[in-house]
Design a protein around this motif. Sequence first.
Motif, short mmCIF file in Angstrom:
data_model
loop_
_atom_site.label_atom_id
_atom_site.label_comp_id
_atom_site.label_asym_id
_atom_site.label_seq_id
_atom_site.Cartn_x
_atom_site.Cartn_y
_atom_site.Cartn_z
N THR A 73 18.74 40.90 -38.78
CA THR A 73 18.47 40.33 -40.10
C THR A 73 19.15 39.00 -40.31
OG1 THR A 73 20.31 41.62 -41.01
CG2 THR A 73 18.10 42.60 -41.12
N GLU A 74 19.88 38.51 -39.31
CA GLU A 74 20.50 37.19 -39.40
C GLU A 74 20.60 36.63 -37.99
OE1 GLU A 74 25.13 38.79 -39.38
OE2 GLU A 74 24.22 38.09 -41.24
N ASP A 75 20.99 35.37 -37.88
CA ASP A 75 21.05 34.71 -36.59
C ASP A 75 21.96 35.49 -35.64
OD1 ASP A 75 21.06 33.01 -34.46
OD2 ASP A 75 21.74 31.24 -35.57
N CYS A 76 21.42 35.90 -34.50
CA CYS A 76 22.19 36.70 -33.55
C CYS A 76 22.68 35.85 -32.38
CB CYS A 76 21.35 37.86 -33.04
SG CYS A 76 19.78 37.38 -32.30
N ASN A 77 22.50 34.52 -32.47
CA ASN A 77 22.98 33.58 -31.46
C ASN A 77 22.35 33.79 -30.08
OD1 ASN A 77 24.89 32.19 -33.19
ND2 ASN A 77 26.16 34.04 -33.07
N ALA A 78 21.15 34.34 -30.07
CA ALA A 78 20.45 34.50 -28.80
C ALA A 78 19.92 33.15 -28.32
CB ALA A 78 19.29 35.48 -28.96
N THR A 79 19.71 33.05 -27.01
CA THR A 79 19.14 31.85 -26.42
C THR A 79 17.63 32.05 -26.27
OG1 THR A 79 21.16 31.40 -25.20
CG2 THR A 79 19.16 30.30 -24.45
N GLN A 80 16.86 31.16 -26.85
CA GLN A 80 15.41 31.30 -26.77
C GLN A 80 14.77 29.98 -26.40
OE1 GLN A 80 13.39 32.09 -30.39
NE2 GLN A 80 14.31 30.42 -31.52
N THR A 81 13.64 30.08 -25.72
CA THR A 81 12.84 28.91 -25.36
C THR A 81 11.38 29.23 -25.65
OG1 THR A 81 14.36 28.31 -23.59
CG2 THR A 81 12.17 27.30 -23.54
N THR A 82 10.73 28.40 -26.43
CA THR A 82 9.30 28.56 -26.71
C THR A 82 8.61 27.23 -26.46
OG1 THR A 82 9.72 30.25 -28.39
CG2 THR A 82 7.56 29.19 -28.41
N ARG A 83 7.50 27.27 -25.75
CA ARG A 83 6.77 26.03 -25.53
C ARG A 83 5.27 26.29 -25.58
NH1 ARG A 83 9.01 26.95 -20.30
NH2 ARG A 83 7.45 27.35 -18.68
N VAL A 84 4.54 25.25 -25.91
CA VAL A 84 3.09 25.33 -26.03
C VAL A 84 2.47 25.15 -24.65
CG1 VAL A 84 1.04 24.30 -27.05
CG2 VAL A 84 3.14 24.47 -28.40
N LEU A 85 1.67 26.12 -24.23
CA LEU A 85 0.97 26.03 -22.95
C LEU A 85 -0.38 25.37 -23.09
CD1 LEU A 85 1.71 29.52 -21.33
CD2 LEU A 85 2.97 27.37 -21.06
N ASP A 86 -1.04 25.59 -24.26
CA ASP A 86 -2.36 25.01 -24.47
C ASP A 86 -2.62 24.96 -25.97
OD1 ASP A 86 -4.79 23.87 -23.78
OD2 ASP A 86 -5.82 25.81 -23.63
N ARG A 87 -3.41 23.97 -26.39
CA ARG A 87 -3.73 23.83 -27.81
C ARG A 87 -5.11 23.20 -27.96
NH1 ARG A 87 -1.05 22.96 -33.01
NH2 ARG A 87 -2.82 22.84 -34.45
N THR A 88 -5.96 23.85 -28.76
CA THR A 88 -7.26 23.29 -29.14
C THR A 88 -7.34 23.30 -30.66
OG1 THR A 88 -8.39 25.44 -29.12
CG2 THR A 88 -8.30 24.23 -27.03
N ASP A 89 -8.50 22.95 -31.19
CA ASP A 89 -8.63 22.92 -32.65
C ASP A 89 -8.48 24.29 -33.29
OD1 ASP A 89 -9.02 20.20 -32.63
OD2 ASP A 89 -11.21 20.31 -32.71
N ASP A 90 -8.84 25.36 -32.55
CA ASP A 90 -8.82 26.69 -33.16
C ASP A 90 -8.04 27.73 -32.35
OD1 ASP A 90 -10.51 26.93 -31.02
OD2 ASP A 90 -12.24 27.64 -32.18
N ALA A 91 -7.28 27.29 -31.34
CA ALA A 91 -6.52 28.25 -30.54
C ALA A 91 -5.23 27.61 -30.04
CB ALA A 91 -7.35 28.74 -29.36
N LEU A 92 -4.25 28.47 -29.86
CA LEU A 92 -2.92 28.03 -29.44
C LEU A 92 -2.34 29.09 -28.51
CD1 LEU A 92 -0.33 26.20 -29.89
CD2 LEU A 92 0.20 27.70 -31.83
#
Length: 248
Positions: A73-92
Amino acid sequence: MRELVFALEYEPGCNRVADALADHPDARVRSLSLHATAERLWRVDHATGTPEALNAIEDAFLNGDYYADCLATEDCNATQTTRVLDRTDDALILYSDWERTPTCASVPHIARDHLGDGVLFETRHEGRHYTWRLIHSGDGDVAAFFDALKVAVGECAQMEMLRTADTTSARGSDGTPSGLTPAQEAALQAAVEHGYYESPREVDVGELAEHLDVPRSTLTYRLRRAEEHLAKQHVAGERVAEERLASH
């Protein structure tokens, strides 16, 4: 093997992805791949919606205070990485990698603790309704899993059991789902009885949700899944009939 399907209905402000989807009811996110070890979790998700909805979803994944799958329920100081692999007008398509800390909790990690290794996960996120489908060996303690999950979720979400069954009995002989869940059947029956499917409609989804005393997003989800099931069942039945006619 056993199938376990349940849903979390997030309260506002508890999950940024749920908040973004609630603001864009026609958008949805489903997992393409999801894996977890004791220390890590990584997944690939496919989001669909308008460009505005995809912008909000992308921002929620990339700029949230902490990883969207973490139940803390609060910041747990985990390490995370998120990146976009593909993007179109109606899909991500998004790739996420999350390294836990001792205070982190997630559905996959709680499942590993109580249902054992080798659990398979599939998710679908619409509005505040986050549905999980798990395939597990059947040797674990499902009650302990739900007890631990309830503690981890706390006041941030309501839990709803949708289905538990042997995977061999979860589908009919023609490959279609065996039936609707009781909640979906109740929603569909109420919709018919109150004129939701009349033209013009005699009641809208908000009024129907109020009558059933469930959140609007929950009712929308149940009706959509019921309609999807019935449509697929009808098409599968038509194909079986055509194949039988062709064989004679």
